[in-house]
Design a protein around this motif. Structure first.
Motif: not given
Length: 156
Positions: A89-90, A59-62, A53-54
């Motif tokens: 990410f948290p 890409q997720f943030k995009g 995920f990290n």
């Protein structure tokens, strides 16, 4: 144990998270997010999943999508895990498993032929309306982040 299905409203939560943050559905209102549940910080499968995920986080943030990892680990254990692998990410602490239960990520499981009750590795993609867009139960960690990212891209 609830079994969240596509279209169901995501259960609300507010949990203490790494970096002095609070992970909450209230803060994410109106935007899509990924929440994933994992059994224990700094174990092989959980490390593979978190690092996956990290690596995909940009890409997720995009796509305007936040990622939150949740386990029953204490905040100090989560801080250590996040620092060791530079997780951006948290990671949220759910010590009584209330959020995991609300998402159906807590229950009976079988590991190496033994039945037990515990956290079931699960991931949920939540849309901007706060509804479950996709759910993965009994996740296999290899390639999982890429699979979630593909579903996130399809969310539009």
């Amino acid at each position: 144990m609830p079994d969240l299905a596509v279209g169901d409203p995501a259960p609300a939560f507010s949990l203490p998270a790494t970096g002095g943050r609070t992970a909450s559905t209230e803060a994410l209102k109106g935007k899509p997010f990924v929440v994933y549940f994992y059994p224990k910080a700094d174990t092989p499968g959980c490390t593979t999943e978190a690092c996956g995920f990290n690596e995909a986080l940009a890409q997720f943030k995009g796509l305007g999508i936040d990622v939150i990892g949740i386990s029953k680990d204490s905040l100090p254990a989560l801080e250590k895990f996040a620092a060791k692998y530079n997780l951006a990410f948290p990671l949220a602490s759910d010590p009584d498993n209330a959020v995991a239960q609300a998402y159906g990520a807590w229950g009976e499981k079988v590991f190496m032929g033994r039945r037990s009750v515990g956290l079931i590795r699960s991931t949920f993609l939540i849309d901007k309306d706060g509804k479950v867009a996709k759910a993965w139960k009994k996740v296999k960690v290899e390639g999982h982040a890429a699979e979630v990212l593909a579903a996130a891209k399809a969310l539009g």
